[in-house]
Design a protein around this motif. Structure first.
Motif, PDB file in Angstrom:
ATOM      1  N   SER A   1      15.417  30.640  51.509  1.00 50.27           N
ATOM      2  CA  SER A   1      16.623  30.241  50.777  1.00 50.27           C
ATOM      3  C   SER A   1      17.749  31.225  51.064  1.00 50.27           C
ATOM      4  N   VAL A   2      18.945  30.682  51.242  1.00 52.53           N
ATOM      5  CA  VAL A   2      20.133  31.507  51.440  1.00 52.53           C
ATOM      6  C   VAL A   2      21.180  31.075  50.424  1.00 52.53           C
ATOM      7  N   VAL A   3      21.657  32.031  49.623  1.00 52.85           N
ATOM      8  CA  VAL A   3      22.711  31.745  48.648  1.00 52.85           C
ATOM      9  C   VAL A   3      23.980  32.446  49.123  1.00 52.85           C
ATOM     10  N   VAL A   4      25.032  31.670  49.314  1.00 50.52           N
ATOM     11  CA  VAL A   4      26.284  32.164  49.887  1.00 50.52           C
ATOM     12  C   VAL A   4      27.311  32.422  48.784  1.00 50.52           C
ATOM     13  N   LEU A   5      27.934  33.600  48.831  1.00 50.44           N
ATOM     14  CA  LEU A   5      29.013  33.958  47.902  1.00 50.44           C
ATOM     15  C   LEU A   5      30.303  34.085  48.715  1.00 50.44           C
ATOM     16  N   PRO A   6      31.249  33.150  48.540  1.00 47.76           N
ATOM     17  CA  PRO A   6      32.492  33.180  49.309  1.00 47.76           C
ATOM     18  C   PRO A   6      33.373  34.375  48.950  1.00 47.76           C
ATOM     19  N   GLY A   7      34.376  34.613  49.793  1.00 49.14           N
ATOM     20  CA  GLY A   7      35.294  35.729  49.597  1.00 49.14           C
ATOM     21  C   GLY A   7      36.527  35.355  48.803  1.00 49.14           C
ATOM     22  N   ARG A   8      37.464  36.272  48.745  1.00 47.97           N
ATOM     23  CA  ARG A   8      38.687  36.086  47.969  1.00 47.97           C
ATOM     24  C   ARG A   8      39.462  34.855  48.457  1.00 47.97           C
ATOM     25  N   GLY A   9      39.777  33.984  47.497  1.00 53.00           N
ATOM     26  CA  GLY A   9      40.556  32.789  47.802  1.00 53.00           C
ATOM     27  C   GLY A   9      39.745  31.623  48.320  1.00 53.00           C
TER      28      GLY A   9
ATOM     29  N   ALA B   1      16.592  40.157  50.599  1.00 50.94           N
ATOM     30  CA  ALA B   1      17.503  40.758  51.574  1.00 50.94           C
ATOM     31  C   ALA B   1      18.926  40.330  51.263  1.00 50.94           C
ATOM     32  N   VAL B   2      19.869  41.018  51.911  1.00 49.68           N
ATOM     33  CA  VAL B   2      21.300  40.734  51.756  1.00 49.68           C
ATOM     34  C   VAL B   2      21.935  40.688  53.138  1.00 49.68           C
ATOM     35  N   VAL B   3      22.880  39.761  53.307  1.00 44.06           N
ATOM     36  CA  VAL B   3      23.769  39.769  54.467  1.00 44.06           C
ATOM     37  C   VAL B   3      25.179  39.966  53.922  1.00 44.06           C
ATOM     38  N   ALA B   4      25.829  41.048  54.335  1.00 41.53           N
ATOM     39  CA  ALA B   4      27.170  41.386  53.834  1.00 41.53           C
ATOM     40  C   ALA B   4      28.152  41.321  55.001  1.00 41.53           C
ATOM     41  N   ALA B   5      29.047  40.343  54.979  1.00 43.48           N
ATOM     42  CA  ALA B   5      29.991  40.130  56.074  1.00 43.48           C
ATOM     43  C   ALA B   5      31.402  40.498  55.627  1.00 43.48           C
ATOM     44  N   GLY B   6      32.088  41.293  56.452  1.00 45.53           N
ATOM     45  CA  GLY B   6      33.469  41.647  56.141  1.00 45.53           C
ATOM     46  C   GLY B   6      33.610  42.430  54.854  1.00 45.53           C
ATOM     47  N   LEU B   7      32.723  43.371  54.615  1.00 47.61           N
ATOM     48  CA  LEU B   7      32.774  44.163  53.379  1.00 47.61           C
ATOM     49  C   LEU B   7      34.135  44.847  53.232  1.00 47.61           C
ATOM     50  N   PRO B   8      34.860  44.566  52.147  1.00 46.59           N
ATOM     51  CA  PRO B   8      36.185  45.165  51.949  1.00 46.59           C
ATOM     52  C   PRO B   8      36.090  46.530  51.275  1.00 46.59           C
ATOM     53  N   LEU B   9      35.737  47.533  52.064  1.00 41.71           N
ATOM     54  CA  LEU B   9      35.570  48.874  51.520  1.00 41.71           C
ATOM     55  C   LEU B   9      36.843  49.700  51.626  1.00 41.71           C
ATOM     56  N   SER B  10      37.863  49.160  52.257  1.00 42.53           N
ATOM     57  CA  SER B  10      39.167  49.819  52.323  1.00 42.53           C
ATOM     58  C   SER B  10      40.193  48.890  51.704  1.00 42.53           C
TER      59      SER B  10
ATOM     60  N   ALA C   1      45.294  39.881  49.125  1.00 38.45           N
ATOM     61  CA  ALA C   1      46.067  41.022  48.617  1.00 38.45           C
ATOM     62  C   ALA C   1      45.463  41.585  47.328  1.00 38.45           C
ATOM     63  N   ALA C   2      44.562  40.829  46.690  1.00 34.58           N
ATOM     64  CA  ALA C   2      43.938  41.286  45.440  1.00 34.58           C
ATOM     65  C   ALA C   2      42.883  42.345  45.744  1.00 34.58           C
ATOM     66  N   GLU C   3      42.730  43.295  44.826  1.00 40.81           N
ATOM     67  CA  GLU C   3      41.737  44.356  44.993  1.00 40.81           C
ATOM     68  C   GLU C   3      40.329  43.789  44.756  1.00 40.81           C
ATOM     69  N   PRO C   4      39.403  43.976  45.701  1.00 42.63           N
ATOM     70  CA  PRO C   4      38.016  43.557  45.448  1.00 42.63           C
ATOM     71  C   PRO C   4      37.338  44.517  44.489  1.00 42.63           C
ATOM     72  N   ALA C   5      36.231  44.093  43.949  1.00 41.13           N
ATOM     73  CA  ALA C   5      35.466  44.955  43.034  1.00 41.13           C
ATOM     74  C   ALA C   5      34.856  46.119  43.806  1.00 41.13           C
ATOM     75  N   ASP C   6      34.575  47.198  43.089  1.00 42.22           N
ATOM     76  CA  ASP C   6      33.927  48.353  43.703  1.00 42.22           C
ATOM     77  C   ASP C   6      32.443  48.076  43.925  1.00 42.22           C
ATOM     78  N   LEU C   7      31.873  48.761  44.889  1.00 44.37           N
ATOM     79  CA  LEU C   7      30.435  48.676  45.099  1.00 44.37           C
ATOM     80  C   LEU C   7      29.699  49.288  43.908  1.00 44.37           C
TER      81      LEU C   7
END
Length: 222
Positions: free
Chosen positions: A19-27, A90-99, A137-143
């Protein structure tokens, strides 16, 4: 706006491999992941894209294992956070907004260029009435303070101007079981960029490695 989960299932008679559960990004919203969901389903995975982290637990109940959380952008942060709380493998993290970067060009054209170079996905975004333009342009949540101990595949575009590839690599190196893959020329929405087929294949190989319990995909080259 909260939308119902979107789901893609393997064809009848195909062995379900996880099973893969997808969490979309901002917008974004679940419907933007139809191409990825269809491709993963063709490889035997049950896929659900959700619009809220609160929907994830319901998608996990009774699902075939292994269970993988796959997030893009802010959804990647949510996936990493939830992996420390929910029974996932497991986790797949794509385009992690760490900056805290944003498109230098704040117009929609600038955001679109930052998101993807894929002409098919660009056309989809241009015509989508539910995409929240300007959301990057919105700030993502912190890790979270507690990082997941399950395997994590960190996927990042080499040409991502929204989130630093260097920061994503450093994060992967901090993880107990992290794997970093840099997509040459890839932009921020790396799951829906020009190399989306290769990225989907990397995800499948990662989950197959998880299923096999090996240290990496069993491939013979040459």
């Amino acid at each position: 706006m909260t939308r119902a989960p979107a789901r893609w299932l393997p064809a009848e008679g195909v062995t379900v491999r996880g099973s893969v559960v997808v969490l979309p990004g901002r917008g974004e919203h679940p419907g933007l992941y139809a191409r990825l969901g269809t491709r993963l389903a063709a490889d035997g995975y049950r896929v659900a894209a959700v619009s809220s982290p609160g929907d994830v637990a319901a998608e996990l109940r009774g699902g075939p294992v292994p269970v993988v959380l796959l997030g893009s952008d802010a959804g990647a942060v949510q996936a990493v956070t939830l992996a420390a709380e929910l029974p996932v493998h497991a986790v797949v993290a794509a385009g992690l907004p760490l900056s805290a970067d944003a498109p230098a060009d704040h117009s929609w054209a600038g955001e679109l260029d930052a998101r993807t170079a894929c002409p098919v996905h660009r056309a989809l975004l241009e015509a989508d009435e539910h995409l929240e333009r300007g959301a990057l342009a919105a700030e993502p949540a912190d890790l979270p303070a507690v990082l997941p101990r399950v395997p994590v595949l960190v996927l990042h575009g080499e040409a991502d101007v929204i989130a630093s590839p260097k920061a994503a690599r450093a994060f992967a190196e901090m993880l107990p079981a992290g794997r970093f893959v840099l997509v040459g020329g890839g932009r921020h929405d790396v799951l829906n960029d020009v190399h989306h087929r290769s990225v989907a294949a990397e995800i499948v190989q990662f989950v197959e490695w998880l299923r096999a319990g090996t240290r990496g995909p069993v491939l013979v080259r040459g």
